[in-house]
Design an enzyme around this catalytic site. Structure first.
Site, short mmCIF file in Angstrom:
data_model
loop_
_atom_site.label_atom_id
_atom_site.label_comp_id
_atom_site.label_asym_id
_atom_site.label_seq_id
_atom_site.Cartn_x
_atom_site.Cartn_y
_atom_site.Cartn_z
N ASP A 33 0.56 -1.31 -0.29
CA ASP A 33 -0.08 0.28 -0.31
C ASP A 33 0.87 1.50 0.52
OD1 ASP A 33 -2.46 -1.29 0.08
OD2 ASP A 33 -2.43 -1.33 1.90
N LYS A 55 -3.61 4.20 -3.94
CA LYS A 55 -4.31 5.16 -5.01
C LYS A 55 -3.60 5.63 -5.53
CE LYS A 55 -8.35 4.44 -2.69
NZ LYS A 55 -8.45 4.53 -0.91
N MET A 166 -8.09 7.51 10.65
CA MET A 166 -8.50 7.94 9.43
C MET A 166 -9.81 9.55 9.90
SD MET A 166 -9.52 4.61 7.69
CE MET A 166 -9.86 3.84 8.39
C1 LIG Z 1 -6.86 2.21 6.46
S1 LIG Z 1 -6.35 2.80 7.93
C2 LIG Z 1 -5.08 1.31 8.11
C3 LIG Z 1 -4.97 1.06 9.51
C4 LIG Z 1 -3.59 0.28 9.60
N1 LIG Z 1 -4.29 -1.41 9.25
C5 LIG Z 1 -3.24 -0.36 11.75
O1 LIG Z 1 -3.27 -1.04 12.31
O2 LIG Z 1 -1.69 0.93 11.77
C6 LIG Z 1 -5.12 4.26 7.89
C7 LIG Z 1 -5.20 4.78 9.09
O3 LIG Z 1 -4.57 4.50 9.92
C8 LIG Z 1 -3.44 5.57 10.14
N2 LIG Z 1 -2.25 5.22 10.39
C9 LIG Z 1 -2.07 4.79 9.75
N3 LIG Z 1 0.09 4.16 9.61
C10 LIG Z 1 -0.31 5.62 10.75
C11 LIG Z 1 0.96 6.32 10.50
N4 LIG Z 1 2.54 6.26 10.19
N5 LIG Z 1 0.57 7.53 11.75
C12 LIG Z 1 -0.09 8.30 11.16
N6 LIG Z 1 -1.35 7.72 10.99
C13 LIG Z 1 -1.07 6.55 10.83
C14 LIG Z 1 -4.33 6.83 10.00
O4 LIG Z 1 -5.31 7.09 10.65
C15 LIG Z 1 -4.86 6.47 8.22
O5 LIG Z 1 -6.03 6.99 7.99
#
Ligand SMILES: C[S@@+](CC[C@H](N)C(=O)[O-])C[C@H]1O[C@@H](n2cnc3c(N)ncnc32)[C@H](O)[C@@H]1O
Length: 246
Positions: A33, A55, A166
């Protein structure tokens, strides 16, 4: 097993599990991703084929297309790593990919990862269940693309720490619902942007200020009394870790 659904952790390669690092080293193909850091992808071998299905890469991006690609690769490559940010089963649609592979008769193993839901507050120095302040934590999505949304009004009554993934785009509406549900407008909020990467940034505000605060995605929002905490030495140490390239 031919397809491994692997959690890439929140950013820094230092936060991969040993299982993830070992699988990356022997992968024939990696499907990843947008949120996966380049330093994590660099842990693959030089002959490993990479597919970016994020995307921004111009991929059709539909989940059905990604599922088809995984099934196809799983049938012809020995070791396919499907790398997903954080933990593969936390808001990553990893469950859907697992089901699609199973339906197609392709073997699949799931490897947990460190979720941003917990890593992001931690690197900002926020213990989400700090004794005497919070007896639990709820992890929810702020997104409502399918027209349904989390009942923030009800969540306001729980007294638990709220971690919103998100949630950047709809932060004003989320704050308004929580306040309407009874949460104090002065409730502390921390937004942790790009946690565990060299771009990590923490924005602090009150719930009433959240809508107007300059926050960009990807961010984890932490809402509750604990969001006022900042165990600075921890933030400092992990900030260095996030920036490490070795
Ligand atoms: C589709 S979700 C996936 C979450 C992922 N599977 C997890 O366990 O962290 C994507 C969201 O995770 C959060 N996110 C993921 N990585 C991040 C990071 N390094 N810093 C801040 N937010 C993060 C944000 O809110 C982002 O919009």
């Amino acid at each position: 097993v031919s397809v491994y659904l692997v959690g890439a952790g929140p950013g820094s390669a230092e936060l991969l599990t040993l299982r993830a690092a070992r699988l990356l080293a022997r992968a024939d193909v990696v499907v990843h991703d947008r949120l996966v850091e380049p330093e994590v992808l660099d842990m693959t071998s030089p002959w490993c084929e990479r597919f970016d299905v994020g995307k921004r890469a111009g991929h059709s991006g539909t989940q059905a297309a990604i599922n088809r690609l995984l099934v196809d690769l799983g049938r012809r490559a020995a070791c396919v790593v499907r790398l997903k940010g954080g933990d593969p089963f936390v808001f990553g649609r990893g469950g859907e990919e697992f089901e699609a592979l199973r339906r197609a008769g392709v073997d699949c193993e799931v490897v947990p990862g460190v979720s941003s839901a917990f890593a992001a507050p931690l690197v900002a120095g926020i213990p989400v269940t700090h004794r005497g302040m919070s007896r639990g934590v709820m992890v929810v999505t702020g997104h409502s693309s399918d027209g349904t949304e989390v009942d923030f009004h009800a969540l306001a009554q729980t007294g638990l720490t709220l971690v919103v993934l998100m949630g950047v785009e709809r932060r004003a509406a989320i704050a308004a619902r929580l306040i309407k549900g009874g949460l104090d407008p002065l409730t502390p909020v921390a937004a942790v942007e790009h946690a565990c990467t060299p771009r990590q940034r923490v924005v602090r505000a009150s719930l009433a200020e959240l809508g107007a605060a300059a926050v960009s995605a990807p961010s984890v929002l932490v809402i509750g009394e604990v969001a006022a905490l900042s165990l600075v030495s921890l933030e400092h140490r992990l900030g260095e870790l996030a920036g490490s390239r070795t």
